[in-house]
Structure formats: structure tokens, C-alpha cells
Design a protein around this motif. Structure first.
Motif, PDB file in Angstrom:
ATOM      1  N   ASP A 242       0.853  -1.189   0.000  1.00 35.55           N
ATOM      2  CA  ASP A 242       0.000   0.000   0.000  1.00 35.55           C
ATOM      3  C   ASP A 242       0.892   1.244   0.000  1.00 35.55           C
ATOM      4  O   ASP A 242       1.596   1.494   0.981  1.00 35.55           O
ATOM      5  N   PRO A 243       0.886   2.026  -1.079  1.00 32.39           N
ATOM      6  CA  PRO A 243       1.737   3.230  -1.113  1.00 32.39           C
ATOM      7  C   PRO A 243       1.529   4.147   0.086  1.00 32.39           C
ATOM      8  O   PRO A 243       2.483   4.776   0.559  1.00 32.39           O
ATOM      9  N   ALA A 244       0.308   4.211   0.596  1.00 33.29           N
ATOM     10  CA  ALA A 244       0.011   5.099   1.715  1.00 33.29           C
ATOM     11  C   ALA A 244       0.743   4.708   2.990  1.00 33.29           C
ATOM     12  O   ALA A 244       0.947   5.540   3.883  1.00 33.29           O
ATOM     13  N   LYS A 245       1.148   3.436   3.101  1.00 31.59           N
ATOM     14  CA  LYS A 245       1.855   2.971   4.292  1.00 31.59           C
ATOM     15  C   LYS A 245       3.366   3.022   4.111  1.00 31.59           C
ATOM     16  O   LYS A 245       4.116   2.649   5.019  1.00 31.59           O
ATOM     17  N   ASN A 246       3.825   3.465   2.940  1.00 35.36           N
ATOM     18  CA  ASN A 246       5.259   3.512   2.639  1.00 35.36           C
ATOM     19  C   ASN A 246       5.628   4.928   2.220  1.00 35.36           C
ATOM     20  O   ASN A 246       5.805   5.230   1.039  1.00 35.36           O
ATOM     21  N   LEU A 247       5.719   5.794   3.230  1.00 33.71           N
ATOM     22  CA  LEU A 247       5.798   7.229   2.984  1.00 33.71           C
ATOM     23  C   LEU A 247       7.081   7.660   2.285  1.00 33.71           C
ATOM     24  O   LEU A 247       7.068   8.562   1.448  1.00 33.71           O
ATOM     25  N   LEU A 248       8.219   7.024   2.609  1.00 38.23           N
ATOM     26  CA  LEU A 248       9.473   7.419   1.969  1.00 38.23           C
ATOM     27  C   LEU A 248       9.408   7.154   0.465  1.00 38.23           C
ATOM     28  O   LEU A 248       9.736   8.021  -0.344  1.00 38.23           O
ATOM     29  N   ALA A 249       8.979   5.952   0.113  1.00 42.08           N
ATOM     30  CA  ALA A 249       8.872   5.609  -1.309  1.00 42.08           C
ATOM     31  C   ALA A 249       7.840   6.483  -2.008  1.00 42.08           C
ATOM     32  O   ALA A 249       8.053   6.953  -3.132  1.00 42.08           O
ATOM     33  N   LYS A 250       6.731   6.726  -1.332  1.00 41.26           N
ATOM     34  CA  LYS A 250       5.666   7.543  -1.931  1.00 41.26           C
ATOM     35  C   LYS A 250       6.108   8.984  -2.106  1.00 41.26           C
ATOM     36  O   LYS A 250       5.858   9.611  -3.149  1.00 41.26           O
ATOM     37  N   SER A 251       6.797   9.534  -1.108  1.00 40.43           N
ATOM     38  CA  SER A 251       7.212  10.938  -1.170  1.00 40.43           C
ATOM     39  C   SER A 251       8.234  11.191  -2.264  1.00 40.43           C
ATOM     40  O   SER A 251       8.365  12.310  -2.760  1.00 40.43           O
TER      41      SER A 251
END
Length: 351
Positions: A59-68
Motif C-alpha cells: 500500500d503506497p500510503a503505508k510507505n511514505l518514503l517511497a511515496k514521497s
């Protein structure tokens, strides 16, 4: 093609009617064509114990570094198809959403990554981005009391599921398929054994392998148009045109679940100084080349669970069967090193 599709449909019905299949109580539900065929056929057969589907998705929302840092180009697609299959079949669907940190960057004790590195004896990124997902699902299956798990292993290798196979000539594809039968290896079997589980795939049944390497071993049956698009595994799609994922394009596990972002995330998580220092240590101490930061992340665990206490003289330096990067023995019949991922690790001899 209609006659061949009917033959394949009957073949799979027979294979999936076996006790090996009917006793599967769970399926690793990636939502791809292979598990779609297996689960949808198995579930309608009398005596089937299939009740549970397990899907792993990032879930991208739970992986903030990768998402940011914009590493997620698209939402992982496996869960969309898997949910539709589970709803169609009435499966108890467990959707697991581990973080990338949990799976790849926290490796103390017997973590999922440690389990995969120990069982598969590897620090290859392509292997581990996929194996960790399988292992996470199998560990969960064990925790909820499942005993025998169905997978879709073997379909891509036998029926030209991979894009590079689809570009081959008929003769080359036939030879490549025959060689794949000799060299193909799947992480689910040893991982399940290590966890006290059993796994089973209809595509690895001897009857299916025989078909795919004899009567069914032709490009015409494996590659072609389905629903207006070019696909591999053509005869499987034609045999099961009504399954949820009949027209789904092949995606590697890492793409479908979202772990494909790990190499870029490793670039962010490991500093240049750390990489240079630890890669030099690996070369000086073990004679092993660590080529990139992702491999270093895995090598840290490999060093702890595989190399710890090992005499470096046990590594086959100078042997014609040794990988030039990691010095471990290459498997017979392959130019790919399953330990470090180097390719080609030996000269490729063309006919």
C-alpha cells in the motif's frame, strides 16, 4: 485451436480433480491468469477444500518514503484482480499489506527476508523481491491454520508467459521450453517446507509438463491474440476464457504486488559511503562483488545467515563452474547465478 483448448480444459480438470489438488485449503491469490485458472476450476469441483485466498500487496500510503519520492508509478494491480476472483468464488480473502521496511529493511532474527536468504541461499534482488512476497503469504497461511497451499508456479515457464519467450521463433521456443523444464526452480516449495506447509501447483503436474513439452510445445499454441491483444499462455486463455484474469497481461510478482520499487528505495536508504565501505569489505573478506545498494541490503543478511563461520576457501574460486562475481557454484545448464544474480555468469553457447 478450439479442439486444443477443449483438450487442455479436460486435462486441467483431471489434474485438479486429484487428491493433491482437492486437499488444498488455500491459494496464493496473485490475481494472475495462473491462479485464476487454478482457483476457479478447483473451487467448482466436488470435494474441494479450497476456502482461503491470500494476497500480498504494498500500500503506497503505508510507505511514505517511497511515496514521497514518487517511486510508485501505479497502484499495485494484483489486489484488484484477486479481490474479484475471491468475490466470485466466495473465498475468505485475506489481503496483507506489509510495509517495505517490514519485508526488506528489518532483517534481525528470522525475519521474512532472513528466511528467504537462508532457504534460497541468495542475495539476488530479482529472486528476493518475489520470494519475500511468497514467504510472507506462506507465513500467514501457517498462522491461520492452512496446511496445503495452491500456487500458479510453472505456467509462465511452460507456456511462454514471459515477454522474452514470446519473441522467439517456434524452434527456439521449443528448445527453450525443454531446457526450462530441466532448470526451473520455484521458491514456494522450499519455503513452505521450512515452515511446515505443503504447496502444490497444477502446472507442475507431470501430465501438464508432458503436454507443454510435446503436443503443446509450439509457438502457435502459446503465443497469439486474445481479446485483441498479443499474449503468451494463449492455449490456457482459450481453454479458460471466462476466468476473471483471462485477459490480464503478465506481470511479475514484484510488479503486481508493488515490491518493484525496492531497488530505488535501497538507493535512498543506503548512503554512498556505506555502500563503498561494505562492498569493499565483501570483496576483501570473501572475494564477493556486491554490485549495487539493493544487493548490499540483502548481502548484509546473506553474510549473517549464510557466510557466518564459513571458510572462504570453500568458495570455488577459479573453478569453471564458479560465478566470477560471488564464487559460488553455478547450477548445471544455466548461465544465470542464482546466488548473486549475475548474468551471464558463464559464456552463452548458441547452437
Amino acid at each position: 485451436m478450439d479442439t486444443e483448448a477443449a483438450y487442455v480444459r479436460q486435462l486441467f480438470t483431471e489434474v485438479l480433480s486429484s487428491s493433491d489438488a482437492l486437499t488444498c485449503d488455500a491459494v496464493l491469490l496473485s490475481g494472475g491468469l495462473d491462479t485464476s485458472i487454478a482457483s476457479e476450476t478447483l473451487k467448482r469441483l466436488a470435494g474441494s477444500k479450497l476456502r482461503t485466498g491470500i494476497t500480498v500487496t504494498i500500500d503506497p500510503a503505508k510507505n511514505l518514503l517511497a511515496k514521497s519520492h514518487g517511486l510508485f508509478i501505479q497502484e499495485p494491480q494484483d489486489v484488484i484482480y484477486a479481490r474479484n476472483i475471491a468475490e466470485k468464488l466466495g473465498l475468505d480473502h485475506h489481503i496483507l499489506t506489509p510495509t517495505l521496511d517490514e519485508l526488506f529493511f528489518t532483517a534481525s532474527g528470522e525475519s521474512t527476508l532472513s528466511l528467504c536468504v537462508r532457504v534460497r541461499q541468495t542475495f539476488d534482488g530479482m529472486e528476493l523481491r518475489n520470494a519475500v512476497v511468497i514467504a510472507h503469504a506462506l507465513k500467514y497461511a501457517k498462522s491461520i491454520g492452512c496446511q496445503r497451499v495452491c500456487t500458479g508456479d510453472g505456467a509462465d515457464e511452460l507456456f511462454a508467459g514471459y515477454s522474452f519467450m514470446q519473441g522467439m521463433s517456434d524452434g527456439d521456443l521449443q528448445k527453450y521450453t525443454l531446457n526450462m523444464v530441466k532448470t526451473m526452480s520455484f521458491c514456494a516449495v522450499p519455503l513452505a517446507k521450512a515452515l511446515g506447509l505443503e504447496v502444490w501447483s497444477p502446472f507442475l503436474d507431470p501430465r501438464v509438463i508432458e503436454y507443454a513439452t510435446t503436443r503443446g510445445n509450439s509457438r502457435e499454441l502459446k503465443v497469439g491474440l486474445f481479446e485483441g491483444a498479443s499474449h503468451g499462455k494463449l492455449v490456457l486463455r482459450m481453454a479458460f476464457p471466462k476466468v476473471v484474469s483471462a485477459g490480464r497481461k503478465k506481470e511479475p510478482i514484484e510488479c503486481g504486488c508493488g515490491t518493484t520499487v525496492v531497488p530505488a528505495l535501497a538507493e535512498l536508504a543506503v548512503s554512498d559511503k556505506e555502500f563503498e565501505s561494505e562492498a569493499k569489505e565483501a570483496l576483501d573478506k570473501y572475494g564477493i562483488v556486491v554490485r549495487d545498494k539493493e544487493r548490499l541490503v540483502y548481502f548484509r543478511t546473506f553474510r549473517r545467515v549464510v557466510l557466518h563461520g564459513k571458510d572462504t576457501n570453500q568458495l570455488q574460486a577459479g573453478s569453471p563452474d564458479a560465478c566470477p562475481d560471488c564464487r559460488f557454484r553455478l547450477r548445471d545448464g544455466t548461465s544465470f547465478c542464482s546466488v548473486c544474480g549475475l548474468y551471464p555468469a558463464r559464456p552463452i553457447v548458441k547452437d
